[in-house]
Design a protein around this motif. Structure first.
Motif, PDB file in Angstrom:
ATOM      1  N   LEU A   1       1.056  -0.902   0.126  1.00 21.48           N
ATOM      2  CA  LEU A   1       0.202  -0.242  -0.109  1.00 21.48           C
ATOM      3  C   LEU A   1       0.950   1.386  -0.205  1.00 21.48           C
ATOM      4  CD1 LEU A   1      -2.807  -0.992   2.765  1.00 21.48           C
ATOM      5  CD2 LEU A   1      -2.660  -1.222   0.327  1.00 21.48           C
ATOM      6  N   ASN A   2       1.813   1.432   0.564  1.00 19.34           N
ATOM      7  CA  ASN A   2       2.764   2.611   1.094  1.00 19.34           C
ATOM      8  C   ASN A   2       3.841   2.809  -0.865  1.00 19.34           C
ATOM      9  OD1 ASN A   2       3.352   3.948   3.017  1.00 19.34           O
ATOM     10  ND2 ASN A   2       2.798   1.946   4.156  1.00 19.34           N
ATOM     11  N   ARG A   3       3.623   1.661  -1.302  1.00 18.12           N
ATOM     12  CA  ARG A   3       4.282   1.529  -2.448  1.00 18.12           C
ATOM     13  C   ARG A   3       3.501   2.723  -3.503  1.00 18.12           C
ATOM     14  NH1 ARG A   3       8.880  -0.004  -5.700  1.00 18.12           N
ATOM     15  NH2 ARG A   3       8.486  -0.681  -7.378  1.00 18.12           N
ATOM     16  N   ALA A   4       2.476   1.440  -2.942  1.00 16.16           N
ATOM     17  CA  ALA A   4       1.347   2.134  -4.376  1.00 16.16           C
ATOM     18  C   ALA A   4       1.183   4.033  -3.963  1.00 16.16           C
ATOM     19  CB  ALA A   4      -0.554   1.949  -4.122  1.00 16.16           C
ATOM     20  N   LEU A   5       1.790   4.742  -2.615  1.00 16.04           N
ATOM     21  CA  LEU A   5       1.234   5.898  -3.038  1.00 16.04           C
ATOM     22  C   LEU A   5       2.986   6.170  -3.179  1.00 16.04           C
ATOM     23  CD1 LEU A   5       0.262   5.805   0.881  1.00 16.04           C
ATOM     24  CD2 LEU A   5      -1.550   6.250  -1.267  1.00 16.04           C
TER      25      LEU A   5
ATOM     26  N   ASP B   1       9.022  20.215  -5.135  1.00 13.88           N
ATOM     27  CA  ASP B   1       9.414  19.466  -3.685  1.00 13.88           C
ATOM     28  C   ASP B   1       8.540  19.251  -2.605  1.00 13.88           C
ATOM     29  OD1 ASP B   1      12.497  20.293  -4.928  1.00 13.88           O
ATOM     30  OD2 ASP B   1      11.440  23.040  -3.821  1.00 13.88           O
ATOM     31  N   LYS B   2       7.425  19.600  -2.956  1.00 14.45           N
ATOM     32  CA  LYS B   2       6.676  19.088  -1.499  1.00 14.45           C
ATOM     33  C   LYS B   2       5.890  17.048  -2.108  1.00 14.45           C
ATOM     34  CE  LYS B   2       1.903  19.797  -2.108  1.00 14.45           C
ATOM     35  NZ  LYS B   2       0.641  20.691  -1.798  1.00 14.45           N
ATOM     36  N   TRP B   3       5.643  17.909  -3.119  1.00 16.03           N
ATOM     37  CA  TRP B   3       5.283  16.626  -3.631  1.00 16.03           C
ATOM     38  C   TRP B   3       6.683  14.929  -3.775  1.00 16.03           C
ATOM     39  CZ3 TRP B   3       0.816  13.811  -4.875  1.00 16.03           C
ATOM     40  CH2 TRP B   3      -0.426  14.302  -4.739  1.00 16.03           C
ATOM     41  N   SER B   4       7.884  15.529  -3.985  1.00 14.81           N
ATOM     42  CA  SER B   4       8.501  14.321  -3.657  1.00 14.81           C
ATOM     43  C   SER B   4       9.376  14.303  -2.240  1.00 14.81           C
ATOM     44  CB  SER B   4      10.117  15.167  -3.829  1.00 14.81           C
ATOM     45  OG  SER B   4      11.386  15.022  -3.697  1.00 14.81           O
ATOM     46  N   GLN B   5       9.066  15.075  -1.034  1.00  8.98           N
ATOM     47  CA  GLN B   5       8.993  14.710   0.111  1.00  8.98           C
ATOM     48  C   GLN B   5       7.824  14.021   0.427  1.00  8.98           C
ATOM     49  OE1 GLN B   5      11.149  16.129   2.554  1.00  8.98           O
ATOM     50  NE2 GLN B   5      11.873  16.511   0.927  1.00  8.98           N
ATOM     51  N   ARG B   6       6.765  14.190   0.069  1.00 10.59           N
ATOM     52  CA  ARG B   6       5.929  13.299   0.434  1.00 10.59           C
ATOM     53  C   ARG B   6       5.865  11.985  -0.292  1.00 10.59           C
ATOM     54  NH1 ARG B   6      -0.222  15.573  -2.072  1.00 10.59           N
ATOM     55  NH2 ARG B   6       0.886  17.751  -0.540  1.00 10.59           N
ATOM     56  N   ALA B   7       6.087  11.674  -1.519  1.00  8.38           N
ATOM     57  CA  ALA B   7       6.360  10.936  -1.970  1.00  8.38           C
ATOM     58  C   ALA B   7       7.734   9.501  -0.958  1.00  8.38           C
ATOM     59  CB  ALA B   7       7.315  10.974  -3.710  1.00  8.38           C
ATOM     60  N   PHE B   8       9.279  10.728  -0.746  1.00  2.68           N
ATOM     61  CA  PHE B   8      10.278   9.901  -0.151  1.00  2.68           C
ATOM     62  C   PHE B   8       9.424   9.073   1.072  1.00  2.68           C
ATOM     63  CE2 PHE B   8      13.248  11.720  -3.011  1.00  2.68           C
ATOM     64  CZ  PHE B   8      13.682  10.888  -2.690  1.00  2.68           C
ATOM     65  N   ARG B   9       8.512   9.972   2.033  1.00  3.60           N
ATOM     66  CA  ARG B   9       7.980   9.783   3.338  1.00  3.60           C
ATOM     67  C   ARG B   9       7.129   8.234   2.975  1.00  3.60           C
ATOM     68  NH1 ARG B   9       6.560  15.145   4.089  1.00  3.60           N
ATOM     69  NH2 ARG B   9       4.891  14.785   2.904  1.00  3.60           N
ATOM     70  N   TYR B  10       6.753   8.048   1.810  1.00  2.00           N
ATOM     71  CA  TYR B  10       6.286   6.842   1.439  1.00  2.00           C
ATOM     72  C   TYR B  10       7.470   5.497   1.340  1.00  2.00           C
ATOM     73  CZ  TYR B  10       1.712   9.190   1.599  1.00  2.00           C
ATOM     74  OH  TYR B  10       0.403   9.675   1.380  1.00  2.00           O
ATOM     75  N   TYR B  11       7.569   5.852   0.765  1.00  2.00           N
ATOM     76  CA  TYR B  11       8.881   5.358   0.789  1.00  2.00           C
ATOM     77  C   TYR B  11       9.895   4.958   1.379  1.00  2.00           C
ATOM     78  CZ  TYR B  11      13.271   3.569  -1.834  1.00  2.00           C
ATOM     79  OH  TYR B  11      13.838   2.392  -2.257  1.00  2.00           O
ATOM     80  N   LEU B  12      10.056   5.858   2.681  1.00  5.54           N
ATOM     81  CA  LEU B  12      10.810   5.566   4.076  1.00  5.54           C
ATOM     82  C   LEU B  12       9.588   4.335   4.874  1.00  5.54           C
ATOM     83  CD1 LEU B  12      12.733   5.484   6.185  1.00  5.54           C
ATOM     84  CD2 LEU B  12      11.998   7.461   6.686  1.00  5.54           C
ATOM     85  N   PHE B  13       9.192   4.909   4.569  1.00  7.59           N
ATOM     86  CA  PHE B  13       8.136   3.780   5.601  1.00  7.59           C
ATOM     87  C   PHE B  13       8.053   2.066   4.872  1.00  7.59           C
ATOM     88  CE2 PHE B  13       3.848   2.499   8.134  1.00  7.59           C
ATOM     89  CZ  PHE B  13       4.115   2.506   8.698  1.00  7.59           C
ATOM     90  N   ALA B  14       7.487   2.653   3.588  1.00  6.52           N
ATOM     91  CA  ALA B  14       7.347   1.112   3.017  1.00  6.52           C
ATOM     92  C   ALA B  14       9.128   0.285   3.559  1.00  6.52           C
ATOM     93  CB  ALA B  14       7.480   1.202   1.107  1.00  6.52           C
ATOM     94  N   LEU B  15      10.332   1.371   3.105  1.00  4.45           N
ATOM     95  CA  LEU B  15      11.373   0.169   3.639  1.00  4.45           C
ATOM     96  C   LEU B  15      11.187  -0.160   4.540  1.00  4.45           C
ATOM     97  CD1 LEU B  15      13.842   2.164   1.620  1.00  4.45           C
ATOM     98  CD2 LEU B  15      13.032   0.330   0.832  1.00  4.45           C
TER      99      LEU B  15
END
Length: 269
Positions: free
Chosen positions: A113-117, A139-153
């Motif tokens: 689910l986090n990878r999908a986001l 920049d805002k969307w990049s930070q949001r994407a990396f937060r989802y990526y971090l949680f998935a990891l």
């Protein structure tokens, strides 16, 4: 009267001949969009690592600028290849809901689910950087994407730790079954600190044995650990040098390519 014709070296390589195993493996590999994305990712972080090495050794500003432009183009190409990946991640989350193990079911579903986001935000970023959405706050969307990526990891690493714990328990149970009562008693004259040290050494040997006997788990653990550096650095949670980011990104990309070339190295489910 039939005349015999001698085969030459050029005859063996005529068009339409059956390719060798290496060529067949490369054709299968390059036909996958995930494999092409991993190759671009490896090239992207190789550019980051080369740029860090050049800046440390005093390379020319023109070469560094070209490497940065190449890295940006490779990143944009990867985003293009990942378009529509959210649907695949959602399908993986749906499949993981049927796993019998509750811990694996929770971790894998949450990871998908986090990878999908993350991929959804990545698609929006591609639209912004390619000019489809020119007024996008990248920049805002990049930070949001990396937060989802971090949680998935983090969820993936939790899954790896759970797998390691299960295998350690099985290895410990097998060791105890194969140990005689005399050896299980152990020397009673040893001090408490010495017994603790011996126990830690035994657990470390068991851990190394478990990881050595399970290459898919070892590769998945190393890949997730290397990938973890990237969102931590991009979100400002852990400051590291571009050389470290480039090395970790390149290492995890190579490990991912290995799992694509040799599917038995991919951790299942």
């Amino acid at each position: 009267m039939r005349r015999s014709r001698r085969r030459t070296g050029s005859d063996a390589a005529v068009p339409g001949s059956v390719p060798g195993p290496a060529m067949e493996a490369w054709v299968r590999f390059s036909a996958q969009s995930q494999a092409r994305e991993r190759l671009l990712r490896a090239a992207q972080y190789a550019c980051v690592l080369a740029g860090a090495a050049l800046s440390r050794s005093g390379g020319s500003s023109g070469t560094l600028s070209r490497l940065q432009h190449l890295e940006a183009h490779l990143s944009l190409g990867r985003k293009l290849l990942r378009l529509g990946g959210s649907a695949e991640a959602l399908g993986g989350a749906q499949r993981s809901l049927h796993l019998p193990d509750p811990v694996l079911r929770f971790c894998l579903t949450l990871s998908h689910l986090n990878r999908a986001l993350f991929l959804a935000c990545d698609n929006v970023l591609w639209a912004g950087r390619s000019g489809v959405l020119p007024g996008l706050a990248t920049d805002k969307w990049s930070q949001r994407a990396f937060r989802y990526y971090l949680f998935a990891l983090l969820v993936n690493l939790s899954r790896d730790a759970y797998e390691v714990r299960l295998l350690l328990e099985r290895a410990e149970a097998a060791r105890r079954r194969g140990r005689s009562p005399e050896s299980s008693a152990g020397p009673r004259a040893e001090g408490r600190m010495q017994r603790l040290r011996l126990q830690l050494q035994l657990q470390l040997r068991l851990l190394l044995q478990v990881l050595r006997d399970n290459p898919p788990l070892l590769l998945d653990l190393l890949r997730n650990a290397c990938d973890l550096v990237i969102p931590l650095e991009r979100l400002g949670l852990c400051r590291s040098s571009p050389a470290v980011v480039g090395f970790c990104g390149l290492s995890s990309s190579v490990l991912s390519i290995l799992t694509i070339l040799h599917p038995w190295l991919k951790l299942k489910p």
